[in-house]
Design an enzyme around this catalytic site. Structure first.
Site, mmCIF file in Angstrom:
data_model
loop_
_atom_site.group_PDB
_atom_site.id
_atom_site.type_symbol
_atom_site.label_atom_id
_atom_site.label_comp_id
_atom_site.label_asym_id
_atom_site.label_seq_id
_atom_site.Cartn_x
_atom_site.Cartn_y
_atom_site.Cartn_z
ATOM 1 N N ARG A 129 0.860 14.056 9.747
ATOM 2 C CA ARG A 129 -0.471 13.867 9.188
ATOM 3 C C ARG A 129 -0.856 12.475 9.691
ATOM 4 N NH1 ARG A 129 -2.423 9.616 5.650
ATOM 5 N NH2 ARG A 129 -4.013 10.469 4.286
ATOM 6 N N ASP A 184 0.860 -1.179 0.000
ATOM 7 C CA ASP A 184 0.000 0.000 0.000
ATOM 8 C C ASP A 184 0.904 1.239 0.000
ATOM 9 O OD1 ASP A 184 -2.093 1.745 0.036
ATOM 10 O OD2 ASP A 184 -2.613 1.437 2.148
ATOM 11 N N HIS A 214 -3.022 11.954 -2.818
ATOM 12 C CA HIS A 214 -2.470 10.730 -3.423
ATOM 13 C C HIS A 214 -3.506 9.615 -3.506
ATOM 14 C CE1 HIS A 214 -2.361 10.257 0.869
ATOM 15 N NE2 HIS A 214 -2.213 8.957 0.707
ATOM 16 N N ASP A 244 -2.650 9.243 9.748
ATOM 17 C CA ASP A 244 -3.361 8.381 8.814
ATOM 18 C C ASP A 244 -4.510 7.648 9.500
ATOM 19 O OD1 ASP A 244 -3.308 6.974 6.155
ATOM 20 O OD2 ASP A 244 -3.061 5.241 7.465
ATOM 21 N N GLU A 298 -6.498 12.888 9.476
ATOM 22 C CA GLU A 298 -7.132 12.372 8.265
ATOM 23 C C GLU A 298 -8.375 11.622 8.702
ATOM 24 O OE1 GLU A 298 -7.241 9.315 4.609
ATOM 25 O OE2 GLU A 298 -6.411 8.756 6.533
ATOM 26 N N LEU A 312 -8.904 3.551 15.265
ATOM 27 C CA LEU A 312 -8.002 2.820 16.167
ATOM 28 C C LEU A 312 -8.718 1.803 17.062
ATOM 29 C CD1 LEU A 312 -5.548 5.690 17.234
ATOM 30 C CD2 LEU A 312 -5.557 4.273 15.170
ATOM 31 N N GLN A 372 -2.561 -5.511 5.581
ATOM 32 C CA GLN A 372 -2.389 -4.473 6.614
ATOM 33 C C GLN A 372 -3.201 -4.815 7.863
ATOM 34 O OE1 GLN A 372 -3.619 -1.675 3.535
ATOM 35 N NE2 GLN A 372 -2.099 -0.224 4.298
HETATM 36 C C1 NOJ Z 1 -5.163 6.673 4.003
HETATM 37 C C2 NOJ Z 1 -4.043 6.887 3.048
HETATM 38 O O1 NOJ Z 1 -4.138 8.176 2.515
HETATM 39 C C3 NOJ Z 1 -4.156 5.809 1.988
HETATM 40 O O2 NOJ Z 1 -3.265 6.049 0.914
HETATM 41 C C4 NOJ Z 1 -3.910 4.478 2.631
HETATM 42 O O3 NOJ Z 1 -4.132 3.448 1.684
HETATM 43 C C5 NOJ Z 1 -4.848 4.252 3.832
HETATM 44 N N1 NOJ Z 1 -4.988 5.401 4.670
HETATM 45 C C6 NOJ Z 1 -4.344 3.114 4.684
HETATM 46 O O4 NOJ Z 1 -3.201 3.493 5.382
#
Ligand code: NOJ
Ligand code: CA
Length: 565
Positions: A206, A68, A316, A208, A250, A213, A176
């Protein structure tokens, strides 16, 4: 003390800078192996400071099998060797700081790679101390209300592991596995992870996948009180031990759930504004910004005094339509013609310029809007030159292709031949390196790069207004125009944005506290006159303007006369 050290430590620096998000892998390759790397980013710092970026968000650089793209970490304390060494990272940080540029890393706390030694130990041995670091089940039926985030790829949030003899939980790819936050050691380890990179000099993170959690049966397993508590504790630790660093959440959630990540100043200083983002595009689709105005009304006042919204147009990932209604999705898809295969998950894997049909005026309109709003804009690498995408690449790789520096065979990204680049270059003749690259746009003052850079410079020169939280919406009735004041004790800036494809004329009464002699800060298609203390404007289709008015009596400007909306 390095020249910018004291300025770098100012507690609310994040409100006045422009953030630039980049993929190390795709930015610039310094050693000709076809993969972008840390010395490559370091070599391009002048480009970033010239552009006017004040902070760089680096996508994950940790050791990872890249299932990923680095969001699957296999060692939290190592730099992926393909990117260079930890010394390269330290050098990059030192050089960036020497130029007054801050660096933000991605803090990935929800999950690890299935290759991580913690997970390998946990799956092999039921008695391993790492077994309780993950979530196991005999049936894989628990947490059934937790939505799947990659529905195109993963049929379930549980995957059976033959070696472990049980199912394990994963919110994202099966590669993951999620960490189990009910295990205190996980909590501690993530604090260690954060401290480790803050000690290297990062200016923040940032965060993620912030909402996911903690998991609790019967809930959606997102934004639970325990999860908020974790972030509050992390914030408290950083405020105490690393003052002047920032945390950016995020959380791609509803308005109420997203706003909750500020927690009235106790949690995240910055929150990515997912709810408003699709509305920027819908504003173009409808030639009318009414949805943007609604969202601004609903969310601008929610920001705590020391916080800021983080606005973005693209990143992204796919352009997420997760929070959009069916009606909004229909509108979006009707207006933006998408090639087959451009949709993924709950969104669209296209870059800004191709999505907007290569119309620089629309790109600039939206860019100028997120630069003008209270909060900070996040630009995505390559969008400043209107770079293209490759939807023949899998998943979100479509929008992560090598930066287009020049028109040469490998676009100036690498000395390696095109066939050995980490990802192939854009081939679309309208958006590939031959049509759009940094070198060519440097030569042309009408280029998207020049015009974007001008906006950033004007914003930086007026950080006193653009870096504050003061904001006063202007009521323009049903005009398809967004209008607001950015007031200040010395002067005020009136920002206007025309979403229509027709020119728009109208008037804005000037507050008594300003002089009626405007100064146009950017040339975005405005003509104006002032009569009877009223500002008469005419703005070109998809045009915008930032107009400065000096305060009559500095202490009694619009800022004092009218409280922020
Ligand atoms: C958000 C990230 O921006 C994304 O690219 C990723 O695949 C997922 N979280 C998992 O970490
Ligand atoms: Ca390299």
């Amino acid at each position: 003390m390095p020249p910018h050290e004291s300025e770098l430590r100012s507690p609310d620096w994040f409100r006045s800078v422009v953030f630039y998000e980049l993929s190390i892998r795709s930015f610039y390759d310094s050693n000709g192996d076809g993969i972008g790397d840390l010395p490559g980013v370091r070599a391009k710092l002048d480009y970033l400071t010239d552009l006017g970026a004040g902070a760089v968000w680096l996508l994950p650089f940790y050791e990872s099998p890249w299932r990923d793209d680095g969001y699957d970490i296999s060692n939290h304390y190592h730099v992926d060797p393909r990117f260079g060494t930890v010394d390269d990272l330290d050098g990059l940080i030192a050089d960036a700081h020497g130029r007054g540029l801050r660096l933000v890393a991605d803090l990935v706390t929800n999950h690890v790679s299935d290759q991580h030694p913690w997970f390998q130990s946990a799956r092999r041995d039921r008695h391993s101390s790492y077994r309780p670091w993950f979530l196991w089940s005999d049936s894989g039926t628990e947490f059934s209300r937790a939505r799947r985030i990659f529905p195109d790829y993963e049929p379930s949030n549980w995957t059976f592991d033959e070696v472990a003899g049980q199912y394990y939980f994963h919110r994202f790819y099966a590669t993951q596995p999620d960490l189990n936050y009910d295990t205190p050691a996980v909590h501690e380890e993530m604090f260690r992870f954060a401290r480790f990179w803050l000690d290297h000099g990062f200016d923040g993170f940032r965060c993620d996948a912030a909402p996911y959690l903690y998991k609790r049966e019967g809930t959606t397993c997102q934004s639970l009180p325990e999860t908020h508590q974790f972030w509050r504790e992390l914030r408290a630790m950083m405020d105490a031990e690393y003052p002047g660093t920032v945390l950016i959440s995020e959380a791609n959630q509803t308005i109420a759930e997203t706003v909750a990540y500020f927690d009235r100043g106790r949690e995240f200083p910055m929150v990515l504004h997912f709810p408003i983002m699709p509305n920027f595009y819908l504003g173009l689709a409808e030639n009318n910004p009414k949805r943007i105005l609604d969202l601004l009304r609903a969310t601008v006042p929610s920001v705590p005094a020391d916080g800021a919204w983080a606005y973005f147009l693209r990143n992204h990932d796919e352009l997420s339509l997760e929070q959009a209604s069916d009606e909004e999705k229909t509108l979006f898809f009707r207006y933006f013609p998408l090639p087959p295969g451009a949709r993924v998950h709950n969104g669209v894997r296209r870059r800004l310029a191709p999505l907007l049909g290569g119309d620089d005026n629309s790109v600039l309109l939206l860019t100028a809007l997120i630069l003008g709003l209270p909060g900070s804009p996040f630009l995505y690498y390559g969008d400043e030159i209107g770079m293209g995408d490759r939807i023949d690449l899998p998943d979100r790789d479509a929008v992560r292709t090598p930066m287009q520096w020049e028109k040469g065979p490998s676009a100036g990204f690498s000395t390696a031949p095109p066939a050995s680049l980490t990802r192939p270059l854009v081939t679309d003749p309208g958006f590939g390196p031959a049509a759009r690259n940094v070198a060519q746009q440097e030569e042309n003052t009408r280029s998207l790069l020049w015009r974007t850079r001008t906006l950033l410079r004007v914003r930086a020169a007026h950080a006193a207004v653009f870096g504050s939280n003061l904001y006063q919406a202007v009521d323009l009735g049903t005009a398809p125009v967004v209008g607001f004041w950015r007031p200040n004790a010395e002067y005020s800036v009136l920002c206007l944005y025309n979403f229509s494809i027709e020119p728009q004329s109208g008037s804005v009464p000037l507050p008594p506290a300003v002089w009626a002699s405007p100064v146009e800060l950017v040339r975005g298609g405005l003509t104006s006159t002032v009569a009877d203390h009223t500002f008469q404007y005419r703005i070109a289709p998809r045009g915008f303007s930032w107009t400065l008015f000096l305060a009559r009596h500095p202490a009694a400007s619009v800022a004092a006369a009218s409280p922020p909306a």
